[in-house]
Design a protein around this motif. Structure first.
Motif, mmCIF file in Angstrom:
data_model
loop_
_atom_site.group_PDB
_atom_site.id
_atom_site.type_symbol
_atom_site.label_atom_id
_atom_site.label_comp_id
_atom_site.label_asym_id
_atom_site.label_seq_id
_atom_site.Cartn_x
_atom_site.Cartn_y
_atom_site.Cartn_z
ATOM 1 N N GLY A 25 -0.792 0.161 -0.458
ATOM 2 C CA GLY A 25 -0.401 1.565 -0.444
ATOM 3 C C GLY A 25 0.385 1.952 -1.680
ATOM 4 O O GLY A 25 1.127 1.148 -2.245
ATOM 5 N N THR A 26 0.221 3.199 -2.091
ATOM 6 C CA THR A 26 0.910 3.737 -3.261
ATOM 7 C C THR A 26 2.417 3.556 -3.132
ATOM 8 O O THR A 26 3.109 3.287 -4.104
ATOM 9 C CB THR A 26 0.533 5.230 -3.423
ATOM 10 O OG1 THR A 26 -0.871 5.291 -3.703
ATOM 11 C CG2 THR A 26 1.306 5.903 -4.547
ATOM 12 N N TRP A 27 2.945 3.687 -1.908
ATOM 13 C CA TRP A 27 4.390 3.543 -1.681
ATOM 14 C C TRP A 27 4.735 2.169 -1.087
ATOM 15 O O TRP A 27 5.870 1.958 -0.651
ATOM 16 C CB TRP A 27 4.882 4.662 -0.747
ATOM 17 C CG TRP A 27 4.686 6.022 -1.338
ATOM 18 C CD1 TRP A 27 5.525 6.653 -2.220
ATOM 19 C CD2 TRP A 27 3.580 6.911 -1.113
ATOM 20 N NE1 TRP A 27 4.985 7.883 -2.554
ATOM 21 C CE2 TRP A 27 3.800 8.067 -1.897
ATOM 22 C CE3 TRP A 27 2.412 6.836 -0.343
ATOM 23 C CZ2 TRP A 27 2.910 9.141 -1.927
ATOM 24 C CZ3 TRP A 27 1.521 7.903 -0.372
ATOM 25 C CH2 TRP A 27 1.777 9.039 -1.158
ATOM 26 N N GLY A 28 3.769 1.268 -0.998
ATOM 27 C CA GLY A 28 4.030 -0.065 -0.443
ATOM 28 C C GLY A 28 4.388 -0.032 1.037
ATOM 29 O O GLY A 28 5.035 -0.948 1.548
ATOM 30 N N ASN A 29 3.952 1.002 1.733
ATOM 31 C CA ASN A 29 4.356 1.174 3.136
ATOM 32 C C ASN A 29 3.186 1.057 4.103
ATOM 33 O O ASN A 29 3.240 1.606 5.201
ATOM 34 C CB ASN A 29 5.027 2.548 3.317
ATOM 35 C CG ASN A 29 4.040 3.687 3.108
ATOM 36 O OD1 ASN A 29 3.158 3.604 2.263
ATOM 37 N ND2 ASN A 29 4.184 4.748 3.878
ATOM 38 N N VAL A 30 2.131 0.380 3.662
ATOM 39 C CA VAL A 30 0.971 0.192 4.529
ATOM 40 C C VAL A 30 0.803 -1.307 4.790
ATOM 41 O O VAL A 30 0.824 -2.121 3.874
ATOM 42 C CB VAL A 30 -0.305 0.803 3.907
ATOM 43 C CG1 VAL A 30 -1.507 0.574 4.815
ATOM 44 C CG2 VAL A 30 -0.106 2.292 3.638
ATOM 45 N N PHE A 31 0.674 -1.612 6.063
ATOM 46 C CA PHE A 31 0.557 -2.983 6.530
ATOM 47 C C PHE A 31 -0.917 -3.140 6.913
ATOM 48 O O PHE A 31 -1.399 -2.489 7.830
ATOM 49 C CB PHE A 31 1.478 -3.098 7.755
ATOM 50 C CG PHE A 31 1.796 -4.482 8.186
ATOM 51 C CD1 PHE A 31 1.944 -5.515 7.280
ATOM 52 C CD2 PHE A 31 1.985 -4.750 9.535
ATOM 53 C CE1 PHE A 31 2.258 -6.796 7.708
ATOM 54 C CE2 PHE A 31 2.296 -6.019 9.969
ATOM 55 C CZ PHE A 31 2.431 -7.041 9.045
ATOM 56 N N ARG A 32 -1.648 -3.979 6.154
ATOM 57 C CA ARG A 32 -3.110 -4.000 6.310
ATOM 58 C C ARG A 32 -3.611 -5.322 6.881
ATOM 59 O O ARG A 32 -2.990 -6.366 6.675
ATOM 60 C CB ARG A 32 -3.790 -3.728 4.972
ATOM 61 C CG ARG A 32 -3.518 -4.790 3.941
ATOM 62 C CD ARG A 32 -4.414 -4.637 2.719
ATOM 63 N NE ARG A 32 -3.787 -5.165 1.521
ATOM 64 C CZ ARG A 32 -4.404 -5.281 0.354
ATOM 65 N NH1 ARG A 32 -5.657 -4.900 0.230
ATOM 66 N NH2 ARG A 32 -3.773 -5.776 -0.683
ATOM 67 N N PHE A 33 -4.752 -5.255 7.546
ATOM 68 C CA PHE A 33 -5.315 -6.415 8.225
ATOM 69 C C PHE A 33 -6.775 -6.602 7.830
ATOM 70 O O PHE A 33 -7.587 -5.706 8.009
ATOM 71 C CB PHE A 33 -5.169 -6.242 9.739
ATOM 72 C CG PHE A 33 -3.742 -5.987 10.140
ATOM 73 C CD1 PHE A 33 -2.818 -7.024 10.182
ATOM 74 C CD2 PHE A 33 -3.306 -4.695 10.395
ATOM 75 C CE1 PHE A 33 -1.493 -6.779 10.502
ATOM 76 C CE2 PHE A 33 -1.978 -4.447 10.723
ATOM 77 C CZ PHE A 33 -1.069 -5.490 10.773
#
Ligand SMILES: *Cc1c(COP(=O)(O)O)cnc(C)c1O
Length: 451
Positions: free
Chosen positions: A417-425
């Motif tokens: 994420g652009t803001w580093g706030n996405v937790f992806r799987f």
């Protein structure tokens, strides 16, 4: 899928499909090697989770200390068919013993043709297609732009907010996020323009509205007559697993067709069964002019491709495309093995099953934790975006804390994420239901422990 089928599908000695922690994470063996890495490897090459791996297969990674970790990252969407998948291992072993390299541009071989045939068959659309093979995703994107410029006689390239296309000079220009990808590395290639992406959680726009906003920027700020191609990830990867609103991609495709602008789908992260179809474009029946592939294509070996309309691909003069290693025979053998695994095990169907489980688990977590602003993705490409409750203000600190907790408990997770706030799987599609559920038990615990 049962435990036993997973075990029988892992390469080498079948690895027990279990999370097993025998030391702290990272353990002493890994910490020792981390020191060695510090001494030997450029600091610019980062590490998400410093466990040093000795074996991997199915849904697990085994480290030098004997820990067995659950893999929810697949080496960034690469080992989609599972690590050391048997179909990949067998074909690679046969090929590596026969010959390792000739350079396809010097003396060709069948594997390259077979991969191009598979790409022609599997990528969206039933028009006549041709391909060229490369080593990395960034190299494929560069070549797609080269081809689009020659085919159209135009220079300009449109990329999107939150886009990620690689780390070479041209693809850095196309990538949106500054840190860590671009800071200090300029000046960047010219004639690259950025347009707004459809981002339903943040813009609330329906697909057609978002497309109208995008195309207004393209027409007014770039000028249709200058534009060679629009390059888009049909589901964005590094930028935050942003899924455009339904109708956005078809509207973009329709505009491109009407204006003789080439639509390039960067399916490097979303392709090869990851989203529950062969390609993410398939979901809305979008047929791009060119498709870039890499990552999941070859079960872990470096291979990338550009596939497109035959007349567009043939616009480039003889000798204008290539590279020493592009379409290396061992990498092509791996791709043929990986594609065979995808077909024979219906891994697109398996991605949809995994997606159903992950979506259910993540909506459960979202109901308990208001820090989850959005649950999104498709198939085995799923994420949550973390924000201050009730707002769209990014919460990268909590995101990092949750990911670190998962690492400490032996679950390999990634953020983006652009803001580093996405937790992806991005689990390997060879993971068992039981292991996937155990991993999401840890994810749920991570949300509670960091509350
Ligand atoms: C990873 C990625 C790339 C770059 O691929 P590399 O093999 O790392 O050069 C390009 N586009 C997308 C969408 C990606 O996810």
């Amino acid at each position: 899928m049962t435990q036993s089928t997973v075990a029988s599908r892992t390469g080498g000695p079948a690895l027990p499909q279990e999370r097993r922690l025998v030391t702290e994470i990272p353990g002493p063996g890994s910490l020792e090697r981390l020191e060695r890495k510090r001494a030997l490897v450029a600091d610019g090459v980062g590490t998400t989770l410093p466990v040093f791996v000795t074996a991997a297969g199915g849904g697990v990674l085994v480290d030098v200390d004997g820990n067995s970790l659950i893999d929810l990252g697949s080496g960034i969407a690469v080992t989609t068919v599972g690590n050391a998948a048997p179909g990949v291992v067998t074909r690679v072993q046969e090929q590596v013993a026969a010959f390792t390299h000739t350079c396809f541009m010097v003396t060709p071989y069948d594997g390259y043709l077979d991969v191009c045939a598979a790409l022609a068959e599997l990528t969206p659309g039933d028009h006549a297609k041709k391909s060229a093979l490369f080593n990395s995703g960034a190299e494929a994107v560069e070549n797609a732009v080269k081809i689009a410029r020659v085919a159209t006689g135009r220079d300009a390239v449109v990329a999107f907010d939150h886009a990620y296309h690689g780390r070479t000079n041209l693809t850095m220009a196309m990538t949106a996020k500054n840190m860590p990808y671009k800071q200090g590395f300029g000046p960047f290639a010219g004639e690259v323009y950025r347009a707004p992406m459809s981002y339903p959680f943040r813009d609330g726009l329906a697909g057609e509205e978002a497309a109208a906003r995008t195309l207004d920027v393209v027409e007014k700020q770039v000028g249709t007559a200058n534009l060679a191609c629009v390059v888009i990830e049909p589901i964005q990867g590094e930028g935050g697993f942003v899924v455009p609103a339904p109708g956005f991609l078809p509207a973009l495709a329709e505009w491109c067709r009407r204006n003789d602008v080439l639509l390039v789908a960067d399916e490097i992260q979303s392709g090869f069964c990851r989203t529950g179809d062969w390609f993410a474009c398939d979901h809305e029946g979008v047929v791009p002019d060119l498709v870039t592939t890499a990552k999941g294509i070859a079960g872990g070996l470096p291979l990338a491709g550009v596939t497109g309309r035959a007349e567009i691909m043939d616009a480039v003069h003889v000798g204008g495309l290539g590279g020493t290693y592009g379409g290396n025979p061992v990498a092509c053998a791996a791709a043929l093995g990986a594609i065979e695994e995808m077909r024979s095990h219906d891994l697109a169907g398996r991605a949809r099953e995994i997606g159903t489980i992950m979506h259910e688990r993540l909506t459960g977590i979202a109901a308990e934790h208001p820090v989850v602003g959005d649950v999104r993705g498709r198939g085995a490409m799923m994420a949550v975006e973390l924000t201050e409750p009730g707002t769209t203000l990014p919460d990268p600190v909590r995101t990092a804390a949750i990911s670190a907790y998962c690492h400490s408990q032996g679950v390999v997770t990634l953020t983006c994420g652009t803001w580093g706030n996405v937790f992806r799987f991005l689990p390997p599609l060879a993971i068992s239901d039981a292991l996937l559920h155990e991993a999401f038990d840890v994810v749920a615990e991570a949300f509670r422990a960091t509350a």
